[in-house]
Design an enzyme around this catalytic site. Structure first.
Site, PDB file in Angstrom:
ATOM      1  N   LYS A 144       0.821  -1.219   0.000  1.00  0.00           N
ATOM      2  CA  LYS A 144       0.000   0.000   0.000  1.00  0.00           C
ATOM      3  C   LYS A 144       0.855   1.269   0.000  1.00  0.00           C
ATOM      4  O   LYS A 144       0.404   2.324  -0.450  1.00  0.00           O
ATOM      5  CB  LYS A 144      -0.983  -0.020   1.156  1.00  0.00           C
TER       6      LYS A 144
HETATM    7  C1  LIG Z   1      -4.518  -4.463   1.102  1.00  0.00           C
HETATM    8  C2  LIG Z   1      -3.785  -5.738   0.971  1.00  0.00           C
HETATM    9  C3  LIG Z   1      -4.183  -6.739   0.056  1.00  0.00           C
HETATM   10  C4  LIG Z   1      -5.428  -6.610  -0.796  1.00  0.00           C
HETATM   11  O1  LIG Z   1      -5.309  -5.640  -1.784  1.00  0.00           O
HETATM   12  P1  LIG Z   1      -6.597  -5.087  -2.555  1.00  0.00           P
HETATM   13  O2  LIG Z   1      -6.116  -3.940  -3.333  1.00  0.00           O
HETATM   14  O3  LIG Z   1      -7.567  -4.680  -1.468  1.00  0.00           O
HETATM   15  O4  LIG Z   1      -7.135  -6.202  -3.371  1.00  0.00           O
HETATM   16  C5  LIG Z   1      -3.403  -7.886  -0.051  1.00  0.00           C
HETATM   17  N1  LIG Z   1      -2.310  -8.065   0.716  1.00  0.00           N
HETATM   18  C6  LIG Z   1      -1.903  -7.141   1.616  1.00  0.00           C
HETATM   19  C7  LIG Z   1      -0.699  -7.413   2.439  1.00  0.00           C
HETATM   20  C8  LIG Z   1      -2.623  -5.948   1.775  1.00  0.00           C
HETATM   21  O5  LIG Z   1      -2.205  -5.037   2.664  1.00  0.00           O
END
Ligand SMILES: *Cc1c(COP(=O)(O)O)cnc(C)c1O
Length: 475
Positions: A117
């Site tokens: 993120k």
């Molecule tokens: C947020 C997240 C996801 C999921 O991603 P999306 O964009 O919501 O599909 C997967 N793995 C981790 C470690 C995350 O922080």
């Protein structure tokens, strides 16, 4: 470039917005999600030109196709200041790690909070600061987190002028490492509110505050949730970067497997593919919360009730509905906004599901959009973590393990498969220990963070108390 809502009555030209107008917004006023009115096309000559660019320069090239209301020199400066070796750990920013012939991990988790993120949120922080300064405005970001999103937002916004973050989390329910990451921030513009309740209580409070339009206006409340177009756009860049690292010519194709929750990450892959990036398959990997896998297998999209949402060892994928999914279905159904409003606005709230299995568009989807899917369980996760460590010498986290497990069922000879590494193992130490009988390695800069002084306000899960806290801390 103009942006439209997935639910806008077609041809509604008045509602078309520019990038900076939607940058600080969440949902469109009609409840839809913003998308560019068309996907810019990247041809062979452009791919060749982009090959070999630094990550910051590549980000600038991709973003330039979507952002025409920030002067290019400023946009370039923002990209270069965001994607640095200092922040992301390597010169490549998202290096590929070869696991075995034809199978790679793309390292997206070496930013400040060790989850992918950061890739988008760090850019968002700089874009917000830039745009707020230009407008002479302030923004108070209110959010709810059970882990990754909140810390990524805080590390992106810390010290930024014009922005404050009020992040609610369920008191005592995040991992000690996650708590330490967030609560050790001493920046005066970052406020941690640990509410005595569960994650849903936090989310309900954020909704209640956002629905109080007077309060929202008076205190300039905003969000940074995963439906923000700018986050998605920033994620498009690493699909291009991964492609260039795995190939030497534009005639080659690659596939990506994406550990998925809210469908934000893989939706960025869809956008990259729509732009012309030679992607063979986009594989959606879910955990026990298999809303998305069910859709791609059957055509039925069935959101789950809170009680039917499993708490798993890949918690960032524990979702009951996939908030970005509407964007893909919009494209799938030929950008028919009236139908989207019917499906997502009416049908889902009335009956909690819709069924596209009889729709020709769904039957052609796998071919046309390259989507495939699969699911992974706790046992799969343990097994994959163990196998990857013992046989391939690489330690992976639980979410990446879901991705790798599913990726292995979709390998094609001659097509490199890139699994997106969405977090580092240290964030989910308990499960790593269960799988390997040892704790994960900890990056040096996180040594001892649990012992740092904490800046957090513990309070009852009460809307009025949260509002009062914001009111007292906005000055
Ligand atoms: C947020 C997240 C996801 C999921 O991603 P999306 O964009 O919501 O599909 C997967 N793995 C981790 C470690 C995350 O922080």
């Amino acid at each position: 470039m103009r942006y439209i809502s997935t639910r806008a009555a077609s041809g509604d030209m008045a509602d078309r917005k520019r990038f900076c107008e939607i940058l600080l917004e969440g949902l469109a006023p009609d409840g839809g999600l913003y998308l560019p009115e068309r996907y810019p096309q990247v041809d062979d000559a452009t791919l060749t030109k982009w090959r070999g660019l630094s990550y910051g320069d590549l980000a600038f090239e991709v973003l330039s196709l979507y952002v025409d209301d920030i002067p290019p020199a400023d946009l370039k400066a923002i990209c270069e200041k965001t994607y640095t070796e200092e922040v992301f750990g390597t010169k490549e920013i998202v290096p590929l790690k070869k696991l075995q012939e034809g199978l790679y991990l793309e390292a997206l988790s070496n930013g400040p909070t060790l989850a992918f993120k950061d890739m988008a949120m760090q850019l968002l922080g700089n874009l917000f600061e830039y745009e707020l300064a230009r407008r002479g405005e302030e923004l108070n970001i209110l959010g709810a987190t059970s882990g990754d999103t909140g810390s990524a937002a805080e590390y992106a916004m810390r010290g930024k002028k014009g922005v404050r973050v009020f992040m609610t989390s369920p008191n005592g329910r995040m991992s000690p490492f996650q708590q330490a990451q967030m609560f050790s921030l001493q920046d005066p513009n970052i406020h941690n509110l640990a509410l005595e309740g569960v994650f849903d209580d936090c989310q309900d409070i954020v909704k209640a505050v956002s629905n109080d339009l007077d309060f929202k206006r008076q205190y300039k409340i905003g969000t940074v949730n995963s439906i923000n177009w700018a986050r998605l756009m920033a994620q498009v860049v690493y699909y291009f970067a991964g492609y260039f690292e795995a190939t030497t010519s534009n005639t080659e194709k690659v596939s990506f497997t994406v550990p998925s929750g809210n469908f934000g990450n893989v939706c960025a892959g869809h956008v990259a593919r729509m732009m012309g990036l030679p992607i063979a398959k986009l594989v959606v990997a879910t955990n026990e919360n298999d809303v998305l896998d069910e859709f791609f297998r059957t055509g039925v999209y069935r959101v789950r009730a809170g009680a039917d949402t499993h708490e798993t060892s890949s918690p960032s994928m524990d979702i009951s509905k996939a908030s970005n999914f509407e964007r893909f279905v919009f494209d799938l159904l030929g950008r028919d906004a009236t139908r989207i409003a019917e499906l997502f606005g009416n049908r889902l709230s009335a009956q909690g599901s819709f069924d596209l299995s009889g729709d020709a568009a769904f039957q052609a989807a796998a071919q046309r959009y390259g989507f495939a899917s699969g699911t992974s369980t706790h046992a799969d996760r343990l097994q994959t973590i163990r196998d990857t460590f013992q046989r391939l010498g690489t330690m992976i986290d639980t979410h990446t393990a879901d991705g790798l497990k599913v990726a292995r069922t979709h390998l094609q000879v001659g097509v490199p498969m890139i699994v997106l590494e969405t977090a580092l193992p240290i964030k989910f130490a308990e499960t790593i220990e269960e799988a390997l009988g040892r704790l994960p390695t900890r990056p040096a800069k996180f040594e001892g963070i649990e012992d740092l002084p904490k800046r957090v306000q513990v309070m009852p899960a009460d809307v009025d108390l949260v509002k009062a806290y914001i009111a007292n801390n906005v000055h």
